[in-house]
Design a protein around this motif. Structure first.
Motif, PDB file in Angstrom:
ATOM      1  N   GLU A 182       8.733  -0.217 -19.580  1.00  0.00           N
ATOM      2  CA  GLU A 182       8.744  -1.441 -18.770  1.00  0.00           C
ATOM      3  C   GLU A 182       8.609  -1.155 -17.277  1.00  0.00           C
ATOM      4  OE1 GLU A 182      12.136  -3.777 -19.972  1.00  0.00           O
ATOM      5  OE2 GLU A 182      11.414  -3.913 -22.025  1.00  0.00           O
ATOM      6  N   ALA A 183       7.662  -0.270 -16.927  1.00  0.00           N
ATOM      7  CA  ALA A 183       7.449   0.112 -15.535  1.00  0.00           C
ATOM      8  C   ALA A 183       6.457  -0.796 -14.813  1.00  0.00           C
ATOM      9  CB  ALA A 183       6.942   1.554 -15.467  1.00  0.00           C
ATOM     10  N   ILE A 184       5.884  -1.772 -15.528  1.00  0.00           N
ATOM     11  CA  ILE A 184       4.823  -2.596 -14.955  1.00  0.00           C
ATOM     12  C   ILE A 184       5.311  -4.023 -14.754  1.00  0.00           C
ATOM     13  CG2 ILE A 184       2.458  -3.426 -15.263  1.00  0.00           C
ATOM     14  CD1 ILE A 184       2.001  -0.943 -17.054  1.00  0.00           C
ATOM     15  N   ALA A 197      -3.216   2.466 -19.771  1.00  0.00           N
ATOM     16  CA  ALA A 197      -4.661   2.700 -19.682  1.00  0.00           C
ATOM     17  C   ALA A 197      -5.323   2.515 -21.044  1.00  0.00           C
ATOM     18  CB  ALA A 197      -4.936   4.096 -19.145  1.00  0.00           C
ATOM     19  N   GLY A 198      -4.619   2.836 -22.095  1.00  0.00           N
ATOM     20  CA  GLY A 198      -5.159   2.727 -23.433  1.00  0.00           C
ATOM     21  C   GLY A 198      -5.332   1.303 -23.920  1.00  0.00           C
ATOM     22  N   ALA A 242      -8.291  -0.752 -15.656  1.00  0.00           N
ATOM     23  CA  ALA A 242      -7.687  -0.814 -14.322  1.00  0.00           C
ATOM     24  C   ALA A 242      -6.620   0.257 -14.084  1.00  0.00           C
ATOM     25  CB  ALA A 242      -7.137  -2.202 -14.049  1.00  0.00           C
ATOM     26  N   PRO A 243      -5.753   0.580 -15.043  1.00  0.00           N
ATOM     27  CA  PRO A 243      -4.774   1.635 -14.791  1.00  0.00           C
ATOM     28  C   PRO A 243      -5.438   3.016 -14.834  1.00  0.00           C
ATOM     29  CG  PRO A 243      -4.019   0.162 -16.536  1.00  0.00           C
ATOM     30  CD  PRO A 243      -5.466  -0.117 -16.297  1.00  0.00           C
ATOM     31  N   ALA A 244      -5.090   3.840 -13.860  1.00  0.00           N
ATOM     32  CA  ALA A 244      -5.624   5.204 -13.808  1.00  0.00           C
ATOM     33  C   ALA A 244      -4.595   6.101 -13.132  1.00  0.00           C
ATOM     34  CB  ALA A 244      -6.935   5.242 -13.040  1.00  0.00           C
ATOM     35  N   ALA A 297      -1.817  -7.033 -20.610  1.00  0.00           N
ATOM     36  CA  ALA A 297      -1.833  -6.075 -21.722  1.00  0.00           C
ATOM     37  C   ALA A 297      -1.118  -4.784 -21.335  1.00  0.00           C
ATOM     38  CB  ALA A 297      -3.260  -5.777 -22.148  1.00  0.00           C
ATOM     39  N   CYS A 298      -1.284  -4.350 -20.106  1.00  0.00           N
ATOM     40  CA  CYS A 298      -0.655  -3.106 -19.655  1.00  0.00           C
ATOM     41  C   CYS A 298       0.866  -3.217 -19.669  1.00  0.00           C
ATOM     42  CB  CYS A 298      -1.154  -2.719 -18.275  1.00  0.00           C
ATOM     43  SG  CYS A 298      -0.834  -3.955 -16.992  1.00  0.00           S
TER      44      CYS A 298
END
Length: 55
Positions: A22-24, A44-45, A51-53, A14-15
């Motif tokens: 497209e950094a992930i 994060a949203g 998990a993302p912080a 999802a992130c």
């Protein structure tokens, strides 16, 4: 400051789908390219487990 993905990641993607730059990339856990991340918090949203912080 760029975001990082913790070991809480469940690998749903999802992130990555929610990242506007497209950094992930896929990994275990998913990985955020700190040089590409614009610190928008979109990942994060959309993450169901938070998990993302901010690093």
């Amino acid at each position: 400051m760029a975001y990082r993905i913790s070991d809480d990641c469940i690998g749903c993607g999802a992130c990555a789908a929610g990242c506007p730059v497209e950094a992930i990339s896929e990994g275990t856990p998913y990985v955020i390219d700190e040089d590409t991340c614009i610190d928008c918090g979109a990942c994060a949203g959309v993450c169901p487990v938070g998990a993302p912080a901010e690093a």
